[in-house]
Design a protein around this motif. Structure first.
Motif, PDB file in Angstrom:
ATOM      1  N   TYR A 198      -1.578 -85.247   6.170  1.00  0.00           N
ATOM      2  CA  TYR A 198      -1.833 -83.862   6.572  1.00  0.00           C
ATOM      3  C   TYR A 198      -0.693 -83.209   7.341  1.00  0.00           C
ATOM      4  O   TYR A 198      -0.787 -82.030   7.680  1.00  0.00           O
ATOM      5  CB  TYR A 198      -3.107 -83.806   7.420  1.00  0.00           C
ATOM      6  CG  TYR A 198      -4.319 -84.405   6.745  1.00  0.00           C
ATOM      7  CD1 TYR A 198      -4.722 -83.984   5.474  1.00  0.00           C
ATOM      8  CD2 TYR A 198      -5.064 -85.402   7.369  1.00  0.00           C
ATOM      9  CE1 TYR A 198      -5.828 -84.532   4.854  1.00  0.00           C
ATOM     10  CE2 TYR A 198      -6.179 -85.958   6.753  1.00  0.00           C
ATOM     11  CZ  TYR A 198      -6.552 -85.520   5.501  1.00  0.00           C
ATOM     12  OH  TYR A 198      -7.647 -86.080   4.885  1.00  0.00           O
TER      13      TYR A 198
ATOM     14  N   HIS B  18      -8.872 -83.575  -0.827  1.00  0.00           N
ATOM     15  CA  HIS B  18      -9.696 -82.964   0.214  1.00  0.00           C
ATOM     16  C   HIS B  18     -11.126 -82.909  -0.305  1.00  0.00           C
ATOM     17  O   HIS B  18     -11.353 -82.837  -1.520  1.00  0.00           O
ATOM     18  CB  HIS B  18      -9.234 -81.538   0.531  1.00  0.00           C
ATOM     19  CG  HIS B  18      -7.822 -81.458   1.029  1.00  0.00           C
ATOM     20  ND1 HIS B  18      -7.472 -81.721   2.338  1.00  0.00           N
ATOM     21  CD2 HIS B  18      -6.662 -81.145   0.400  1.00  0.00           C
ATOM     22  CE1 HIS B  18      -6.170 -81.566   2.488  1.00  0.00           C
ATOM     23  NE2 HIS B  18      -5.645 -81.225   1.323  1.00  0.00           N
ATOM     24  N   ASP B  19     -12.076 -82.899   0.598  1.00  0.00           N
ATOM     25  CA  ASP B  19     -13.453 -82.720   0.147  1.00  0.00           C
ATOM     26  C   ASP B  19     -13.886 -81.262   0.260  1.00  0.00           C
ATOM     27  O   ASP B  19     -15.063 -80.955   0.226  1.00  0.00           O
ATOM     28  CB  ASP B  19     -14.414 -83.642   0.912  1.00  0.00           C
ATOM     29  CG  ASP B  19     -14.240 -83.577   2.415  1.00  0.00           C
ATOM     30  OD1 ASP B  19     -13.424 -82.761   2.881  1.00  0.00           O
ATOM     31  OD2 ASP B  19     -14.925 -84.338   3.126  1.00  0.00           O
ATOM     32  N   GLN B  20     -12.908 -80.368   0.373  1.00  0.00           N
ATOM     33  CA  GLN B  20     -13.190 -78.934   0.424  1.00  0.00           C
ATOM     34  C   GLN B  20     -12.355 -78.197  -0.621  1.00  0.00           C
ATOM     35  O   GLN B  20     -11.403 -78.741  -1.172  1.00  0.00           O
ATOM     36  CB  GLN B  20     -12.848 -78.377   1.817  1.00  0.00           C
ATOM     37  CG  GLN B  20     -13.530 -79.077   2.962  1.00  0.00           C
ATOM     38  CD  GLN B  20     -12.512 -79.623   3.950  1.00  0.00           C
ATOM     39  OE1 GLN B  20     -11.390 -79.958   3.596  1.00  0.00           O
ATOM     40  NE2 GLN B  20     -12.927 -79.735   5.196  1.00  0.00           N
TER      41      GLN B  20
ATOM     42  N   ARG C  19     -11.465 -87.024   9.934  1.00  0.00           N
ATOM     43  CA  ARG C  19     -11.338 -85.583  10.207  1.00  0.00           C
ATOM     44  C   ARG C  19     -12.672 -84.990  10.621  1.00  0.00           C
ATOM     45  O   ARG C  19     -12.740 -84.193  11.562  1.00  0.00           O
ATOM     46  CB  ARG C  19     -10.816 -84.852   8.959  1.00  0.00           C
ATOM     47  CG  ARG C  19      -9.345 -85.024   8.705  1.00  0.00           C
ATOM     48  CD  ARG C  19      -8.860 -84.204   7.538  1.00  0.00           C
ATOM     49  NE  ARG C  19      -9.000 -82.774   7.772  1.00  0.00           N
ATOM     50  CZ  ARG C  19      -8.515 -81.847   6.965  1.00  0.00           C
ATOM     51  NH1 ARG C  19      -7.882 -82.198   5.852  1.00  0.00           N
ATOM     52  NH2 ARG C  19      -8.655 -80.573   7.235  1.00  0.00           N
TER      53      ARG C  19
ATOM     54  N   GLN D 297     -10.896 -88.579   5.457  1.00  0.00           N
ATOM     55  CA  GLN D 297     -11.843 -87.469   5.459  1.00  0.00           C
ATOM     56  C   GLN D 297     -12.948 -87.689   6.485  1.00  0.00           C
ATOM     57  O   GLN D 297     -13.377 -86.756   7.179  1.00  0.00           O
ATOM     58  CB  GLN D 297     -12.414 -87.269   4.055  1.00  0.00           C
ATOM     59  CG  GLN D 297     -11.398 -86.711   3.070  1.00  0.00           C
ATOM     60  CD  GLN D 297     -11.780 -86.913   1.618  1.00  0.00           C
ATOM     61  OE1 GLN D 297     -12.855 -87.426   1.303  1.00  0.00           O
ATOM     62  NE2 GLN D 297     -10.901 -86.513   0.716  1.00  0.00           N
TER      63      GLN D 297
ATOM     64  N   TYR E 290      -9.826 -73.538   4.234  1.00  0.00           N
ATOM     65  CA  TYR E 290     -10.609 -74.586   3.582  1.00  0.00           C
ATOM     66  C   TYR E 290     -12.094 -74.259   3.694  1.00  0.00           C
ATOM     67  O   TYR E 290     -12.570 -73.833   4.752  1.00  0.00           O
ATOM     68  CB  TYR E 290     -10.319 -75.947   4.228  1.00  0.00           C
ATOM     69  CG  TYR E 290      -8.909 -76.431   3.968  1.00  0.00           C
ATOM     70  CD1 TYR E 290      -8.584 -77.089   2.779  1.00  0.00           C
ATOM     71  CD2 TYR E 290      -7.897 -76.213   4.893  1.00  0.00           C
ATOM     72  CE1 TYR E 290      -7.293 -77.518   2.532  1.00  0.00           C
ATOM     73  CE2 TYR E 290      -6.602 -76.648   4.656  1.00  0.00           C
ATOM     74  CZ  TYR E 290      -6.313 -77.291   3.470  1.00  0.00           C
ATOM     75  OH  TYR E 290      -5.022 -77.711   3.225  1.00  0.00           O
TER      76      TYR E 290
ATOM     77  N   GLN F 226      -8.226 -92.256   1.467  1.00  0.00           N
ATOM     78  CA  GLN F 226      -8.574 -90.837   1.525  1.00  0.00           C
ATOM     79  C   GLN F 226      -9.971 -90.627   2.084  1.00  0.00           C
ATOM     80  O   GLN F 226     -10.203 -89.727   2.895  1.00  0.00           O
ATOM     81  CB  GLN F 226      -8.472 -90.214   0.127  1.00  0.00           C
ATOM     82  CG  GLN F 226      -7.055 -90.087  -0.385  1.00  0.00           C
ATOM     83  CD  GLN F 226      -6.178 -89.296   0.562  1.00  0.00           C
ATOM     84  OE1 GLN F 226      -6.529 -88.180   0.948  1.00  0.00           O
ATOM     85  NE2 GLN F 226      -5.056 -89.868   0.952  1.00  0.00           N
TER      86      GLN F 226
ATOM     87  N   GLY G 283      -9.541 -75.466  -1.148  1.00  0.00           N
ATOM     88  CA  GLY G 283      -8.437 -74.920  -0.374  1.00  0.00           C
ATOM     89  C   GLY G 283      -7.853 -73.717  -1.095  1.00  0.00           C
ATOM     90  O   GLY G 283      -7.590 -73.771  -2.299  1.00  0.00           O
TER      91      GLY G 283
END
Length: 251
Positions: free
Chosen positions: A239, A14-16, A207, A204, A68, A200, A18
């Motif tokens: 996801y 993920h680029d966040q 999304r 991302q 997130y 990935q 969590g």
């Protein structure tokens, strides 16, 4: 996100940040600190870019809630928590048994996801600060591993425009190594093969586009997928939710 599923997630990122809690059941997952297990009541976390997966333990799946956060939105808060004495902005516990942290997370989740609940900004900020204080260990910053410049250039090429059609030979030429050396070096540096990393990054981007209101067809095209069904298949695999349901949740 709230989820209750027996879905086994493959390796992804993920680029966040969590932060979540397991509500029911248990799971085993890869993390930046090795393989960990989490059971009901445990806090679970993931850092931006951290390669992880998730497999249920037992036949009945598991349920969890997750928040997130974009890295920029937490940067100042983490600096507050660490008093600015370290540049470590890593959540230190991929899985942790800590009833107090779990209770703080549940209070934070309710406050953030229930705008009609009468929760104040001060309540949200307090719970976030106190939760992060238990999830970050300033003294345990991980050493930064050097990434060969050629591998870094290949990764940057993907990051710059993941929708572009790329071959392994293209990336090997950028890195100045053989295709085998690229795959081996890239996997060592990122935890993913070049193709898996590219997927990935495309997911991302999709999304973000869907969350911003793009149609599923447009999101698929602008993210580099062959078509909407191709995006949907990979989106669900990563996801455990379809792009359509994700779009509905964002609106």
């Amino acid at each position: 996100m709230s989820a209750d599923t027996a879905h086994a997630f493959g390796r992804h990122t993920h680029d966040q940040y969590g932060i979540g809690v397991i509500l029911r059941g248990a799971q085993k997952s890869l993390s930046g600190r090795g393989t960990v297990e989490a059971t009901a009541g445990d806090i679970i976390t993931v850092n931006p870019g951290e390669v992880h997966d998730g497999t249920p333990l037992g036949d009945n799946g598991r349920a969890w809630r997750m928040l997130y956060f974009d890295p920029a939105s937490l940067a100042g808060t983490i600096d507050d928590v660490t008093d600015g004495v370290t540049n470590n902005r890593e959540l230190s516990h991929p899985a942790m048994r800590d009833p107090l942290s779990s209770a703080r997370f549940c209070a934070l989740f309710r406050a953030i996801t229930d705008p009609q609940g009468g929760h104040s900004d001060i309540e949200i900020r307090e719970n976030l600060l106190l939760l992060l204080a238990r999830l970050i260990e300033p003294g345990r910053a991980q050493p930064v591993r050097g990434v060969p410049i050629g591998i870094e250039q290949a990764r940057t090429r993907i990051d710059d425009d993941p929708a572009t059609s790329l071959t392994l030979l293209d990336l090997a030429d950028i890195a100045g190594v053989s295709q085998f050396q690229l795959v081996r070096g890239f996997s060592k540096a990122t935890g993913l093969t070049p193709h898996a990393y590219l997927v990935q990054r495309r997911l991302q981007r999709a999304r973000r586009l869907i969350a911003a209101g793009a149609s599923l067809t447009d999101a698929a095209q602008r993210s580099g997928f062959a078509d909407q069904s191709h995006m949907t298949r990979l989106f669900v695999r990563a996801y455990a939710i379809s792009p359509g349901l994700y779009a509905a949740a964002m609106n």
